[in-house]
Write a protein that holds these residues in place. Sequence first.
Motif, PDB file in Angstrom:
ATOM      1  N   VAL B  13       0.818  -1.233   0.000  1.00 12.61           N
ATOM      2  CA  VAL B  13       0.000   0.000   0.000  1.00 12.61           C
ATOM      3  C   VAL B  13       0.847   1.276   0.000  1.00 12.61           C
ATOM      4  O   VAL B  13       0.310   2.379   0.100  1.00 12.61           O
ATOM      5  N   GLN B  14       2.164   1.145  -0.134  1.00 12.44           N
ATOM      6  CA  GLN B  14       3.033   2.294   0.144  1.00 12.44           C
ATOM      7  C   GLN B  14       2.815   3.482  -0.793  1.00 12.44           C
ATOM      8  O   GLN B  14       3.079   4.621  -0.417  1.00 12.44           O
ATOM      9  N   ASP B  15       2.330   3.248  -2.025  1.00  8.75           N
ATOM     10  CA  ASP B  15       2.178   4.375  -2.961  1.00  8.75           C
ATOM     11  C   ASP B  15       0.756   4.939  -2.983  1.00  8.75           C
ATOM     12  O   ASP B  15       0.431   5.776  -3.835  1.00  8.75           O
ATOM     13  N   ILE B  16      -0.097   4.524  -2.072  1.00 10.50           N
ATOM     14  CA  ILE B  16      -1.434   5.127  -1.996  1.00 10.50           C
ATOM     15  C   ILE B  16      -1.277   6.581  -1.539  1.00 10.50           C
ATOM     16  O   ILE B  16      -0.606   6.868  -0.554  1.00 10.50           O
ATOM     17  N   PHE B  17      -1.876   7.477  -2.317  1.00  9.90           N
ATOM     18  CA  PHE B  17      -1.631   8.906  -2.065  1.00  9.90           C
ATOM     19  C   PHE B  17      -2.861   9.598  -1.471  1.00  9.90           C
ATOM     20  O   PHE B  17      -3.986   9.103  -1.610  1.00  9.90           O
ATOM     21  N   ASP B  18      -2.631  10.731  -0.838  1.00  9.68           N
ATOM     22  CA  ASP B  18      -3.728  11.524  -0.280  1.00  9.68           C
ATOM     23  C   ASP B  18      -4.710  11.870  -1.403  1.00  9.68           C
ATOM     24  O   ASP B  18      -4.300  12.239  -2.500  1.00  9.68           O
ATOM     25  N   GLY B  19      -5.998  11.757  -1.105  1.00  9.68           N
ATOM     26  CA  GLY B  19      -7.011  12.099  -2.106  1.00  9.68           C
ATOM     27  C   GLY B  19      -7.350  10.957  -3.052  1.00  9.68           C
ATOM     28  O   GLY B  19      -8.145  11.145  -3.977  1.00  9.68           O
ATOM     29  N   SER B  20      -6.778   9.774  -2.847  1.00  7.09           N
ATOM     30  CA  SER B  20      -7.061   8.625  -3.727  1.00  7.09           C
ATOM     31  C   SER B  20      -8.513   8.197  -3.615  1.00  7.09           C
ATOM     32  O   SER B  20      -9.134   8.328  -2.564  1.00  7.09           O
ATOM     33  N   THR B  21      -9.002   7.615  -4.709  1.00  8.45           N
ATOM     34  CA  THR B  21     -10.251   6.853  -4.658  1.00  8.45           C
ATOM     35  C   THR B  21      -9.872   5.381  -4.555  1.00  8.45           C
ATOM     36  O   THR B  21      -9.094   4.874  -5.363  1.00  8.45           O
ATOM     37  N   ILE B  22     -10.426   4.699  -3.535  1.00  6.00           N
ATOM     38  CA  ILE B  22     -10.027   3.324  -3.251  1.00  6.00           C
ATOM     39  C   ILE B  22     -11.260   2.444  -3.127  1.00  6.00           C
ATOM     40  O   ILE B  22     -12.163   2.728  -2.335  1.00  6.00           O
ATOM     41  N   MET B  23     -11.309   1.381  -3.922  1.00  6.45           N
ATOM     42  CA  MET B  23     -12.364   0.375  -3.766  1.00  6.45           C
ATOM     43  C   MET B  23     -11.901  -0.662  -2.744  1.00  6.45           C
ATOM     44  O   MET B  23     -10.747  -1.084  -2.771  1.00  6.45           O
ATOM     45  N   VAL B  24     -12.815  -1.040  -1.850  1.00  3.89           N
ATOM     46  CA  VAL B  24     -12.492  -2.034  -0.822  1.00  3.89           C
ATOM     47  C   VAL B  24     -13.524  -3.156  -0.917  1.00  3.89           C
ATOM     48  O   VAL B  24     -14.717  -2.930  -0.712  1.00  3.89           O
ATOM     49  N   GLY B  25     -13.073  -4.366  -1.225  1.00  6.15           N
ATOM     50  CA  GLY B  25     -13.969  -5.509  -1.408  1.00  6.15           C
ATOM     51  C   GLY B  25     -14.529  -6.012  -0.096  1.00  6.15           C
ATOM     52  O   GLY B  25     -14.175  -5.549   0.989  1.00  6.15           O
ATOM     53  N   GLY B  26     -15.412  -6.991  -0.213  1.00  4.80           N
ATOM     54  CA  GLY B  26     -15.971  -7.621   0.976  1.00  4.80           C
ATOM     55  C   GLY B  26     -17.429  -7.309   1.178  1.00  4.80           C
ATOM     56  O   GLY B  26     -17.967  -6.321   0.656  1.00  4.80           O
ATOM     57  N   PHE B  27     -18.079  -8.192   1.938  1.00  3.82           N
ATOM     58  CA  PHE B  27     -19.479  -8.032   2.332  1.00  3.82           C
ATOM     59  C   PHE B  27     -19.504  -8.413   3.797  1.00  3.82           C
ATOM     60  O   PHE B  27     -19.367  -9.590   4.139  1.00  3.82           O
ATOM     61  N   GLY B  28     -19.628  -7.427   4.687  1.00  5.86           N
ATOM     62  CA  GLY B  28     -19.338  -7.715   6.090  1.00  5.86           C
ATOM     63  C   GLY B  28     -17.893  -8.172   6.174  1.00  5.86           C
ATOM     64  O   GLY B  28     -17.014  -7.621   5.509  1.00  5.86           O
ATOM     65  N   GLY B  29     -17.644  -9.235   6.952  1.00  8.69           N
ATOM     66  CA  GLY B  29     -16.277  -9.741   7.078  1.00  8.69           C
ATOM     67  C   GLY B  29     -15.888 -10.731   5.997  1.00  8.69           C
ATOM     68  O   GLY B  29     -14.738 -11.151   5.911  1.00  8.69           O
ATOM     69  N   SER B  30     -16.853 -11.109   5.143  1.00 11.28           N
ATOM     70  CA  SER B  30     -16.613 -12.130   4.121  1.00 11.28           C
ATOM     71  C   SER B  30     -15.902 -11.499   2.922  1.00 11.28           C
ATOM     72  O   SER B  30     -16.423 -10.593   2.289  1.00 11.28           O
TER      73      SER B  30
END
Lengths: 234, 231
Positions: B13-30
């Motif tokens: 994750v080191q190059d994730i920059f301020d202001g990024s749009t980030i998709m995060v997978g998952g449904f609850g903890g699954s």
Amino acid sequence: MQATESVADSRLTERQIAWKVARVLEEGWYVNLGIGIPLHIVNYIPDDREVILHSENGILGMGTRPPVGEEDPDLVNAGKEPVTLRPGGCFFSQADSFAMVRGGHIDVAVMGALQVSERGDLANWMIPGHELGNIGGAMDLAAGARQVWVAMEHCTKDGKPKILKHCTYPLTAPDCVKMIFTDIAVIQITDAAPLLLETAPGWNPQDVQKLTEPKLLFTKPVKVMDLTGAPANK
Amino acid sequence: MIKKVVASVQEAVQDIFDGSTIMVGGFGGSGLPEALICALRDHGARNLTIVANNVGGVQYGVGILIANRQVRKVICSFPIGRRQAKLQDTFWEQYRAGALEVELVPQGTLAERIRAGGAGIAAFYTPTGAGTGAAQAREVRSFGGRECLLELALKADFALVKAHKADRMGNLVYRKAMRNFNIMMATAANVTIAEVYEVVEAGTLGAELITTPGIYVDRVVEVKVERRWQG
């Protein structure tokens, strides 16, 4: 149900409403269960009937909750509770899951509701005055399933009707509900008016009408629910 | 030789920059990329726009990033449940102060907007939301007598996804109901980072079973965790 029991005692429990819905799901149907009362339905489908349960997060063939100790964090239902997979079940993405929904492949979606109007408008995602609602999959299911059924308490906690002439809460979808299963009645939405099909034991049609805003049509005679085999009251 | 496997979640994750749009997978903890989310919290990038089905709580999910005040906007179908008692105070404080924006999207529309983003489809018409308040802010058009709403594709700078196993080519397979949003999100970001239980030799995943082809995946990180239900 004994005649001496008061009307207040003769309302169906949430599990009994779910049991009631489970009895009328037909062999071979693909059925989505929403969070709340509908999620209990999985426990009451007769063993000799194959109803394939769809879960919005990408499951066909959803089964009951596993025994304690056998829960799998990678296998949950729409309420994020642990479930099992029945033989012949399968997994897919959320995009495929809602393609099934919008594409008209789901025979019935059973959902909870805050309000239902006499023409079948559904409101179940937001209470006015709250800053944010939780939509989840409700709008897609209400718009896409071949039939939408509602399983809910007949009245609000303070005794006001939830079946109204017009919904006052923000709509999930217009003109979509076909059947309503409550703790005191089974009602079918028809083009003419809501049709009262059954009442809970101890309730007569006039009692149900008093707790329902639009004028109900009555079948003659209105059936009294047969709760033989239903889960216990408590 | 192609080698998409990186040594740690910190490196991933080191190059994730301020202001990024980030998709995060998952449904609850699954199917939730828990270790990547914690690494992003420790990394500290701020002013993020997060696309995720649900926010989760302070102990898991996007709620960790909200509690750490790294999120400016959430695009989701289920922002905050009653079960997330510990997140309520900071969530509402930030929301009411205008520091946290929420775009509420029906779940099927969210999944399809992400799918469209990854598939090069700019927008699509869907019946979901027609005849409701959602129609007010959207173009409405009738097809075959049925009203539909125009919905725009979603893309992201980064996608954090979770899978069961990966190989060095970035091919992914999933376990049980983990697929949920991960499959589409992997296709819709400039940089897709996959957290997996196990990295295996190329050629051993079973070519017929690969669900996310490696073309969509930029980095893979192995995080060995015990799969245990946490109630």
